[in-house]
Design a protein around this motif. Structure first.
Motif, PDB file in Angstrom:
ATOM      1  N   LEU A   1      -7.298   1.554   1.974  1.00 47.94           N
ATOM      2  CA  LEU A   1      -8.428   1.659   1.053  1.00 47.94           C
ATOM      3  C   LEU A   1      -8.110   2.554  -0.137  1.00 47.94           C
ATOM      4  CD1 LEU A   1     -11.334   1.995   3.653  1.00 47.94           C
ATOM      5  CD2 LEU A   1     -10.611  -0.065   2.402  1.00 47.94           C
ATOM      6  N   GLY A   2      -7.085   3.386   0.010  1.00 46.75           N
ATOM      7  CA  GLY A   2      -6.751   4.354  -1.038  1.00 46.75           C
ATOM      8  C   GLY A   2      -5.686   3.892  -2.014  1.00 46.75           C
ATOM      9  N   GLY A   3      -5.344   2.599  -2.006  1.00 49.31           N
ATOM     10  CA  GLY A   3      -4.377   2.123  -2.992  1.00 49.31           C
ATOM     11  C   GLY A   3      -3.485   0.997  -2.536  1.00 49.31           C
ATOM     12  N   VAL A   4      -3.182   0.926  -1.234  1.00 55.88           N
ATOM     13  CA  VAL A   4      -2.292  -0.123  -0.740  1.00 55.88           C
ATOM     14  C   VAL A   4      -2.905  -1.502  -0.966  1.00 55.88           C
ATOM     15  CG1 VAL A   4      -1.222  -1.117   1.322  1.00 55.88           C
ATOM     16  CG2 VAL A   4      -1.127   1.346   0.935  1.00 55.88           C
ATOM     17  N   LYS A   5      -4.196  -1.637  -0.676  1.00 52.96           N
ATOM     18  CA  LYS A   5      -4.873  -2.927  -0.877  1.00 52.96           C
ATOM     19  C   LYS A   5      -4.800  -3.360  -2.334  1.00 52.96           C
ATOM     20  CE  LYS A   5      -9.429  -5.117  -0.564  1.00 52.96           C
ATOM     21  NZ  LYS A   5     -10.848  -4.935  -0.157  1.00 52.96           N
ATOM     22  N   GLU A   6      -5.092  -2.450  -3.222  1.00 57.90           N
ATOM     23  CA  GLU A   6      -5.103  -2.777  -4.658  1.00 57.90           C
ATOM     24  C   GLU A   6      -3.711  -3.144  -5.148  1.00 57.90           C
ATOM     25  OE1 GLU A   6      -6.407  -0.626  -8.887  1.00 57.90           O
ATOM     26  OE2 GLU A   6      -6.758   0.380  -6.965  1.00 57.90           O
ATOM     27  N   ARG A   7      -2.688  -2.399  -4.709  1.00 57.46           N
ATOM     28  CA  ARG A   7      -1.322  -2.699  -5.143  1.00 57.46           C
ATOM     29  C   ARG A   7      -0.842  -4.019  -4.601  1.00 57.46           C
ATOM     30  NH1 ARG A   7      -1.048   2.924  -4.350  1.00 57.46           N
ATOM     31  NH2 ARG A   7      -0.171   2.717  -2.258  1.00 57.46           N
ATOM     32  N   LEU A   8      -1.205  -4.337  -3.348  1.00 56.98           N
ATOM     33  CA  LEU A   8      -0.809  -5.606  -2.770  1.00 56.98           C
ATOM     34  C   LEU A   8      -1.514  -6.761  -3.480  1.00 56.98           C
ATOM     35  CD1 LEU A   8       0.683  -7.288  -0.694  1.00 56.98           C
ATOM     36  CD2 LEU A   8      -1.096  -6.737   0.976  1.00 56.98           C
ATOM     37  N   ALA A   9      -2.787  -6.594  -3.798  1.00 60.16           N
ATOM     38  CA  ALA A   9      -3.536  -7.636  -4.505  1.00 60.16           C
ATOM     39  C   ALA A   9      -2.899  -7.956  -5.845  1.00 60.16           C
ATOM     40  CB  ALA A   9      -4.986  -7.199  -4.693  1.00 60.16           C
ATOM     41  N   ALA A  10      -2.333  -6.953  -6.493  1.00 65.56           N
ATOM     42  CA  ALA A  10      -1.711  -7.159  -7.805  1.00 65.56           C
ATOM     43  C   ALA A  10      -0.429  -7.987  -7.709  1.00 65.56           C
ATOM     44  CB  ALA A  10      -1.400  -5.807  -8.451  1.00 65.56           C
ATOM     45  N   LYS A  11       0.123  -8.092  -6.481  1.00 62.93           N
ATOM     46  CA  LYS A  11       1.354  -8.860  -6.294  1.00 62.93           C
ATOM     47  C   LYS A  11       1.106 -10.292  -5.869  1.00 62.93           C
ATOM     48  CE  LYS A  11       3.980  -4.740  -4.896  1.00 62.93           C
ATOM     49  NZ  LYS A  11       4.773  -4.112  -3.806  1.00 62.93           N
ATOM     50  N   LEU A  12      -0.147 -10.652  -5.637  1.00 64.37           N
ATOM     51  CA  LEU A  12      -0.459 -11.989  -5.150  1.00 64.37           C
ATOM     52  C   LEU A  12      -0.309 -13.040  -6.253  1.00 64.37           C
ATOM     53  CD1 LEU A  12      -3.612 -11.239  -2.963  1.00 64.37           C
ATOM     54  CD2 LEU A  12      -1.213 -11.368  -2.248  1.00 64.37           C
TER      55      LEU A  12
END
Length: 199
Positions: free
Chosen positions: A188-199
């Motif tokens: 919730l602190g950044g991993v989700k957002e960074r992974l979403a940017a790679k999709l």
């Protein structure tokens, strides 16, 4: 509060690119070409689905494990090619500890190196942390499987260490297993957002 998990529920997860649905006995047919033609897929695995008998045993064992509530296997459908791509699952599900492992993941050769794996992990991790209530998701791999380790690190996994000679590979040789994980606050602190940017 324990994990909100029911092995008898039909969980279906999807994005515009991929669909994950519960593995079924009839999935033998769409997965058979991989089992017959790509045996090196399970080179580093502790469980192999190579060959007709290997695939049958793989599916039977996965479905039996689901009934115990300890595992939940999915088949992976790639929407871009409109074809089945492989399998993945939750396992070692520990409701009281709010933890589970994510693994037994394999894809056919033409799907490796694409964004398919990242889409799958984005779905599975979001489901584990945000729906089931997991606090920790663990990953393991043969310490020699550099491709798999790099893939796990690319989605945000942190290396915890190596379990020396802790299990057998499908060919009977012993293996060292590297352990990685993602924690809920990391997701919730950044991993989700960074992974979403790679999709």
């Amino acid at each position: 509060m324990p994990l909100i998990f029911d092995a008898h529920t039909e969980y279906v997860l999807e994005t515009d690119n991929v669909l994950l649905r519960p593995l079924q006995a009839h999935d033998y047919q769409p997965l058979l070409p991989f089992a017959l033609n790509e045996p090196t897929t399970w080179q580093y695995s502790q469980v192999s689905a190579a060959g007709e008998e290997g695939l049958k045993n793989y599916i039977d064992d996965a479905l039996t494990a689901r009934q115990t509530g300890k595992e939940y296997p999915f088949i992976v459908f790639d929407k871009l090619t409109e074809s089945y791509a492989g399998c993945t699952r939750f396992y070692d599900i520990q409701p009281a500890n709010l933890t589970l492992q994510l693994g037994y993941t394999w894809y056919g050769q033409k799907f490796r190196g694409t964004k398919l794996n990242k889409h799958c992990k984005w779905l599975l991790l979001g489901f584990a942390f945000e729906t089931l209530g997991a606090e920790r998701v663990e990953f393991r791999a043969d310490n020699n499987n550099k491709r798999s380790i790099a893939a796990m690190q690319s989605i945000g996994c942190q290396v915890e260490g190596v379990l020396r000679s802790n299990g057998l590979k499908a060919d009977g040789q012993r293996r060292d297993s590297i352990v990685l994980s993602i924690l809920k606050h990391e997701w919730l602190g950044g991993v989700k957002e960074r992974l979403a940017a790679k999709l």
